[in-house]
Design a protein around this motif. Sequence first.
Motif, PDB file in Angstrom:
ATOM      1  N   UNK A  97     -13.722 -30.055  49.013  1.00  0.00           N
ATOM      2  CA  UNK A  97     -14.705 -29.132  49.576  1.00  0.00           C
ATOM      3  C   UNK A  97     -14.313 -28.778  51.008  1.00  0.00           C
ATOM      4  N   UNK A  98     -14.188 -27.495  51.257  1.00  0.00           N
ATOM      5  CA  UNK A  98     -13.918 -27.020  52.611  1.00  0.00           C
ATOM      6  C   UNK A  98     -15.227 -26.929  53.396  1.00  0.00           C
ATOM      7  N   UNK A  99     -15.110 -26.708  54.689  1.00  0.00           N
ATOM      8  CA  UNK A  99     -16.300 -26.466  55.513  1.00  0.00           C
ATOM      9  C   UNK A  99     -17.127 -25.338  54.910  1.00  0.00           C
ATOM     10  N   UNK A 100     -16.442 -24.287  54.447  1.00  0.00           N
ATOM     11  CA  UNK A 100     -17.161 -23.150  53.861  1.00  0.00           C
ATOM     12  C   UNK A 100     -17.960 -23.575  52.633  1.00  0.00           C
ATOM     13  N   UNK A 101     -17.365 -24.374  51.772  1.00  0.00           N
ATOM     14  CA  UNK A 101     -18.073 -24.800  50.561  1.00  0.00           C
ATOM     15  C   UNK A 101     -19.252 -25.704  50.886  1.00  0.00           C
ATOM     16  N   UNK A 102     -19.115 -26.521  51.911  1.00  0.00           N
ATOM     17  CA  UNK A 102     -20.233 -27.373  52.336  1.00  0.00           C
ATOM     18  C   UNK A 102     -21.374 -26.512  52.864  1.00  0.00           C
ATOM     19  N   UNK A 103     -21.060 -25.541  53.715  1.00  0.00           N
ATOM     20  CA  UNK A 103     -22.096 -24.704  54.315  1.00  0.00           C
ATOM     21  C   UNK A 103     -22.705 -23.728  53.305  1.00  0.00           C
ATOM     22  N   UNK A 104     -21.964 -23.384  52.263  1.00  0.00           N
ATOM     23  CA  UNK A 104     -22.499 -22.520  51.218  1.00  0.00           C
ATOM     24  C   UNK A 104     -23.768 -23.101  50.593  1.00  0.00           C
ATOM     25  N   UNK A 105     -23.856 -24.417  50.575  1.00  0.00           N
ATOM     26  CA  UNK A 105     -25.026 -25.078  49.990  1.00  0.00           C
ATOM     27  C   UNK A 105     -26.308 -24.731  50.751  1.00  0.00           C
ATOM     28  N   UNK A 106     -26.153 -24.266  51.975  1.00  0.00           N
ATOM     29  CA  UNK A 106     -27.310 -23.869  52.787  1.00  0.00           C
ATOM     30  C   UNK A 106     -27.356 -22.358  53.005  1.00  0.00           C
ATOM     31  N   UNK A 107     -26.644 -21.618  52.170  1.00  0.00           N
ATOM     32  CA  UNK A 107     -26.743 -20.166  52.213  1.00  0.00           C
ATOM     33  C   UNK A 107     -25.897 -19.468  53.254  1.00  0.00           C
ATOM     34  N   UNK A 108     -24.869 -20.114  53.765  1.00  0.00           N
ATOM     35  CA  UNK A 108     -24.026 -19.506  54.786  1.00  0.00           C
ATOM     36  C   UNK A 108     -23.086 -18.456  54.190  1.00  0.00           C
ATOM     37  N   UNK A 109     -22.859 -17.396  54.947  1.00  0.00           N
ATOM     38  CA  UNK A 109     -21.793 -16.456  54.665  1.00  0.00           C
ATOM     39  C   UNK A 109     -20.566 -16.918  55.439  1.00  0.00           C
ATOM     40  N   UNK A 159     -10.262 -28.371  57.640  1.00  0.00           N
ATOM     41  CA  UNK A 159     -11.149 -27.701  56.693  1.00  0.00           C
ATOM     42  C   UNK A 159     -11.790 -28.644  55.682  1.00  0.00           C
ATOM     43  N   UNK A 160     -11.223 -29.839  55.487  1.00  0.00           N
ATOM     44  CA  UNK A 160     -11.790 -30.775  54.512  1.00  0.00           C
ATOM     45  C   UNK A 160     -12.419 -32.014  55.134  1.00  0.00           C
ATOM     46  N   UNK A 161     -12.221 -32.227  56.443  1.00  0.00           N
ATOM     47  CA  UNK A 161     -12.753 -33.423  57.075  1.00  0.00           C
ATOM     48  C   UNK A 161     -12.023 -34.692  56.688  1.00  0.00           C
ATOM     49  N   UNK A 162     -10.804 -34.549  56.180  1.00  0.00           N
ATOM     50  CA  UNK A 162     -10.030 -35.700  55.704  1.00  0.00           C
ATOM     51  C   UNK A 162      -8.688 -35.795  56.428  1.00  0.00           C
ATOM     52  N   UNK A 163      -8.187 -37.024  56.561  1.00  0.00           N
ATOM     53  CA  UNK A 163      -6.781 -37.142  56.917  1.00  0.00           C
ATOM     54  C   UNK A 163      -5.993 -36.401  55.833  1.00  0.00           C
TER      55      UNK A 163
END
Length: 477
Positions: free
Chosen positions: A117-129, A90-94
């Motif tokens: 930042x989770x995947x959800x928080x990253x995608x929120x920047x582009x208006x994702x639900x 979810x964070x793209x990190x080790x």
Amino acid sequence: MKKNNTYHWKKALFPLGLIAPLLSCSETKEQEHTNFIVIFMDDMGYGDLGVTGAIGYETPNLDKMAGEGMRFTRFYAAQAVSGASRAGLLTGCYPNRISMAGAPDHRAVTGIHEDEETIAEVLKKKGYRCAAYGKWHLGHLKPFLPIHHGFDEYFGIPYSNDMWPNHPTGTYPPLPLIEGDEVIETDPDQTRFTTEFTERAIQFIDKNRENPFFIYLAHPMPHVPLFVSDKFKGKSEQGLYGDVIMEIDWSVGEILRKLKETGLDKNTLVVVTSDNGPWLNYGNHAGSTGGLREGKGVSFEGGQRVPCIMQWKGVIPEGTVCHKLSSTIDLLPTFASIAGAPLPDHKIDGVDITSLLMHEKDANPRESFYYYYRKNSLEAVTDGSYKLVFPHPYRTYEGFIPGKDGMPGPVNENYQLRDTLLFDLRRDPGERYNIVGEHPDVLAKLERLAEEARKDLGDDLTGREGANTRPIGRLKE
């Protein structure tokens, strides 16, 4: 790290622009973005799918998905244990970069830090639900739950389904079922889980047909204790475990059918994978590594190499197999690249693997992978061809008769590996033949990679502090 490959998928979708005038307004709108669905299993082994050799049950939906998408043969969980693995995805990190280790239970007072930042928080920047259904395991207290980390909806359990009173390995309070950040039920009937979480995901798709969306469907199964609905009970020749996998396969099929029915299959990337390998000492209630060494909780291949299938109609070439190195930590930067969303400002470890999805010749975005375990122990490193394993204590299942019918067999939790091992994973994926004395150049290369990791992330085995780790989340006083 290789160059960004965002432009390739855009080229693949370019013909849509030629036919856009022929489409209705709603059809055109559906094609303006890419949706993402991650279906994440718990303890599913590399050999648990029909296409990877499962026996005694069938997985027709997963096999069909592989035939219409891409199957990965060298795909790795972020770590070989549940909580840390999910934090990595979810964070793209080790996981050790963000100080998350192990599989915390109801006693934990820590979780994902608010600055991550989770995947959800990253995608929120582009208006994702964004929605999360099923198992979370990044902290069970309110500040750490999904709706406080980018998700609009959450319905599921906060940690593993064995953390409940009736499991033979421990005593726990009743398992909570959570909606949003409130407990709505204690000690729920787990035979409902696979079906209910699937139904919630389908409802979310229906509600967001015209919106970009991300669904994280994290099934608690096939982690012990196993539960299956009546519609699949007794259906397989492999007992309860086979029944459970058949219901998971049904779940995947329902999601794919809904995408096709709504016309969203051509602009939705679906990923199916697992958090780690099988818990082998549970015998007939555990999965198969497909011949890989050891299992869950171990940095040998059986613990960390997991099944992975991706489908993206019209973009990923059908029926392709990818043998390149990749990991769950690569999903966040890949989704961000496809969605055109900015990455977090802090350092992450994932790389954009869009070039692999496009099946580009000579694409190799991930050139190394680190196998960390326990709190922060660098146990192995690979360059995609060779794997160097360092002396370390580890759990071994070998030499013990597994348990059965839900009861675990014995293991040695602290077997001491005293030798440095080198394996050629191309010829020896089972990690049986130590060739450390035969390739001094390879040994030197992998040791350099390991030293870079120790400087960056630290290493408990050599007493090193990492320069670029970040704190875990803690409750504020």
